[in-house]
Design a protein around this motif. Structure first.
Motif, short mmCIF file in Angstrom:
data_model
loop_
_atom_site.label_atom_id
_atom_site.label_comp_id
_atom_site.label_asym_id
_atom_site.label_seq_id
_atom_site.Cartn_x
_atom_site.Cartn_y
_atom_site.Cartn_z
N GLU A 275 -15.84 47.73 -44.11
CA GLU A 275 -14.67 48.53 -44.56
C GLU A 275 -13.76 47.61 -45.37
O GLU A 275 -13.23 46.63 -44.84
N ASP A 278 -9.67 49.83 -46.42
CA ASP A 278 -9.69 51.11 -45.71
C ASP A 278 -10.77 52.07 -46.22
O ASP A 278 -10.75 53.26 -45.87
N ARG A 280 -14.83 52.86 -46.23
CA ARG A 280 -16.07 52.51 -45.54
C ARG A 280 -17.23 52.44 -46.54
O ARG A 280 -17.44 53.36 -47.33
N THR A 340 -10.86 45.54 -43.58
CA THR A 340 -10.16 46.33 -42.57
C THR A 340 -11.06 46.71 -41.40
O THR A 340 -10.57 47.30 -40.43
N ALA A 341 -12.35 46.42 -41.49
CA ALA A 341 -13.27 46.56 -40.34
C ALA A 341 -14.42 45.58 -40.53
O ALA A 341 -14.96 45.44 -41.64
N SER A 342 -14.79 44.86 -39.49
CA SER A 342 -15.83 43.81 -39.58
C SER A 342 -17.15 44.39 -40.06
O SER A 342 -17.49 45.55 -39.79
N THR A 344 -21.33 44.69 -40.62
CA THR A 344 -22.57 44.65 -39.81
C THR A 344 -23.75 44.48 -40.76
O THR A 344 -23.65 44.75 -41.96
N GLU A 352 -13.12 41.33 -39.75
CA GLU A 352 -11.87 42.09 -39.89
C GLU A 352 -10.68 41.14 -39.89
O GLU A 352 -10.58 40.24 -39.06
#
Length: 716
Positions: A275, A278, A280, A340-342, A344, A352
């Protein structure tokens, strides 16, 4: 026979008098103010032979008397005071009465009073208003002009006519003393529109001083222009005169460098996600089947949403390089690089909280004390200080910030431009910046294009350390200026200039300037001739809400009285009679003051009340005197003295003295004369009648003479 003879003689005598009267009338047909007369005939006492008797005496009816008239006489010559025609003249001291009344004149400076309708007046060598015969005109005189400076505007045109009569005398060398100004009155509009025809550059700000927005202890440049004065951005305009009209949270992004981030991509056939800003981003790649490496697949996935994130991916020596040039308008979702999100899978190395912040959001707020930690600003100084702090942080985050020694300076120059300069800090390392301004917008906030386009002048691909500065377009405030000359107690003129500039949504500030060495109390010690800090507020309908100050104190510095109080009469609260602020161009309808310089008497004239008005070289007009009028119970009872002069008699009654247009007294017209009221057609006709009467009476005399001759011839 003798009765008829003497009756004829009396008739001839009476008609001779009538002829004299009419001849006199005709002789005075062009005499100014002359009133014609007429002879009044009456029969003489009759000789009575028998008296009249009452009816029924001795059985007879009544009988009339038996009497013989003894002729005719003239018992009076009656003056007819009808209005004569008025004629214009070129003499300003000529006067004509329209209606009842007489001018009062005196041959002995007021001891004796005479009266006339002849208004041919002039001034003698001593300034006495006199007739052609030297009689002095009587009235009321204003007196000493030393107190003229204390008179109200109405008193200038009034003369006290309640006192005793005086000789009207006006000093031909009269001087009106100067009157110092006590009030300045102005009617003007200060525009409330979104466009201003008159704008001036905003106040300069240096890069080292946190400037108070209240303008206390003002600072001026060498041209006496105010500097270091913060201004509310919502009241400012672009260089074309269009208002920014910033509302809550509207603003800009300023990027000082391109945001960058490098990281290794892990080969993975699993679903990979991350992300960024913000947004995805996911992809699945089987490199054995697709023949595409996870690095390229990750690049393609990120670039497919670059219009949402502002982030573009590149492959750089086996690493994935993320870059955001911060050129898109919008919210945080398209600025900088923020994880804004780690991640994978292939993005597992992105954690993040990783971020590269090089663009900063600056939002307008109406708050009096904005929180700089959120990038909020209200004034020009707030924005300048925020930009300088952030630019120095980006250039070298290892150095503590000190605005006194900041290597990146942001200031507002003398042309009203925000100016950013990347100075050489002497460390031997070239730390260049690239500046890009874009607009801030969100679901609740619109992009203020005018503000953004003005600030985009800072854009530069490389703000070189030690190189030239980058500047915005000009920023201005709406202005309006008005000037008026005020007068000190010595009669010296001083021009006071009022400069208004828009400082808020419904607010204008102003300053007053006088030429040096004059001073205004409350000014800065460095510029004592400039008073700053005036403030005018308006209601929502454009009417005046408040104004401060309402008084200035002035020191001419030339020996005149000081401090000189100047009331600023710029309108009443809630009214539209002074200053207003509506959507139309700024303009001054009227500006005036109540002082005047000393002046010499240069002209005189009369008004309809008989007031002698003096015109002075300072442009002022002052009532100097007022001519008195008299009327009588019986004008015909006045005694003619010759020379168009009358005197009162027991049958005229006492003179009733007063001003024109009061009582039964008529009005007075200047530069006019009342002509004789003799009617030539009437007078010439009357001459014929008188002539025939005289001839008829002469015939009676000759007839009586013939009868006497017949009587005398009887004895022969």
């Amino acid at each position: 026979m003798l009765r008829s003879l003497w009756s004829g003689v009396s008739g001839m005598q009476a008609h001779q008098i009538a002829l004299d009267v009419e001849s006199n009338n005709i002789a005075n047909v062009n005499t100014v103010g002359f009133k014609y007369s007429r002879a009044s005939f009456v029969d003489m006492l009759s000789q009575i032979k028998l008296i009249a008797t009452s009816p029924y005496q001795n059985g007879l009816g009544g009988q009339n008397d038996f009497s013989v008239g003894l002729g005719v006489g003239v018992n009076t010559t009656t003056k007819v005071f009808s209005q004569g025609n008025t004629q214009n003249s070129d003499v300003k001291t000529d006067l004509a009465i329209e209606g009842d009344g007489f001018f009062i004149i005196s041959p002995d400076r007021g001891t004796t009073q005479n009266f006339t309708r002849d208004g041919q007046f002039l001034f003698d060598a001593n300034g006495n208003l006199v007739t052609n015969g030297g009689y002095v005109v009587q009235g009321w005189v204003k007196g000493d002009l030393k107190n003229a400076s204390k008179m109200s505007e109405d008193d200038f045109f009034k003369v006290d006519n309640t006192g005793p009569l005086q000789n009207i005398q006006v000093d031909p060398a009269m001087v009106m003393p100067a009157r110092s100004s006590t009030k300045v009155t102005m009617r003007a509009n200060l525009t409330a529109g979104r466009h201003a025809d008159q704008i001036a550059n905003i106040f300069a700000l240096d890069s080292a001083t946190r400037t108070a927005s209240d303008g206390i202890n003002p600072i001026y440049d060498s041209d006496s222009q105010l500097t270091q004065k913060a201004e509310d951005f919502a009241a400012l305009f672009n260089q074309n005169g269009d208002a920014f009209a910033l509302t809550e949270n509207q603003g800009i992004w300023v990027s000082y460098k391109t945001s960058e981030m490098r990281n290794e991509i892990i080969d993975s056939d699993e679903e990979s996600s991350i992300e960024i800003n913000d947004t995805r981003i996911t992809f699945t790649n089987d490199s054995a089947v697709s023949g595409v490496s996870s690095l390229i697949a990750a690049q393609n996935a990120i670039n497919s949403v670059k219009n949402k994130t502002g982030v573009e991916a590149y492959i750089d020596n086996g690493l994935l390089r993320l870059e955001n040039k911060n050129e898109l308008d919008g919210d945080e979702g398209v600025k900088n690089i923020r994880i804004t999100a780690s991640g994978t899978g292939a993005f597992a190395n992105f954690i993040e909280g990783d971020a590269d912040i090089t663009a900063f959001r600056y939002r307008y707020t109406k708050s009096v004390s904005p929180d700089s930690g959120t990038g909020q600003f209200r004034t020009t100084e707030d924005l300048r200080a925020l930009m300088q702090y952030d630019a120095n942080l980006i250039k070298d985050p290892t150095q503590p910030y000190d605005d006194q020694t900041a290597s990146v300076s942001v200031k507002v120059n003398q042309y009203g431009m925000f100016e950013i300069q990347n100075k050489d800090n002497g460390d031997g390392v070239k730390q260049n910046l690239n500046i890009f301004v874009s607009g801030y917008a969100s679901e609740n906030v619109t992009n203020n294009v005018l503000f953004k386009e003005t600030m985009r002048g800072l854009n530069t691909a490389s703000l070189i350390e030690g190189g030239i500065a980058s500047m915005t377009s000009k920023i201005g405030h709406a202005i309006h200026t008005s000037s008026v000359d005020i007068i000190d107690s010595l009669g010296t003129k001083h021009t006071i200039r009022f400069e208004f500039y828009k400082s808020g949504e419904s607010e204008w500030n102003f300053r007053a300037i006088v030429p040096e060495p004059s001073e205004l109390y409350g000014s800065s010690p460095s510029r004592p001739n400039i008073f700053e800090g005036g403030r005018v507020k308006f209601n929502s309908d454009g009417s005046l809400a408040s104004m401060n100050p309402q008084v200035l104190q002035f020191d001419p510095k030339n020996g005149a009285n000081s401090p000189q109080r100047i009331d600023l009469s710029f309108g009443k609260t809630g009214g539209f009679g002074g200053l207003t602020s509506v959507d139309k161009q700024s303009e001054t309808y009227a500006i005036s003051q109540d002082g005047y310089q000393a002046g010499d008497l240069i002209d005189v004239r009369f008004d309809s009340n008989g007031t002698l008005l003096g015109g002075f070289s300072n442009g002022r007009t002052l009532a100097l005197a007022q001519v008195a009028l008299a009327n009588f119970s019986n004008n015909a009872g006045l005694q003619a003295e010759g020379g168009n002069v009358f005197s009162a008699t027991g049958n005229s009654g006492q003179a009733m003295i007063g001003a024109a247009n009061t009582g039964r007294r008529g009005s007075v017209s200047g530069s006019k004369l009342e002509m004789s009221n003799v009617d030539l057609s009437r007078s010439l006709t009357q001459l014929i009648v008188v002539q025939r009467g005289f001839q008829a009476n002469s015939k009676a005399v000759t007839t009586s003479d013939q009868v006497l001759n017949t009587l005398l011839s009887l004895k022969q």
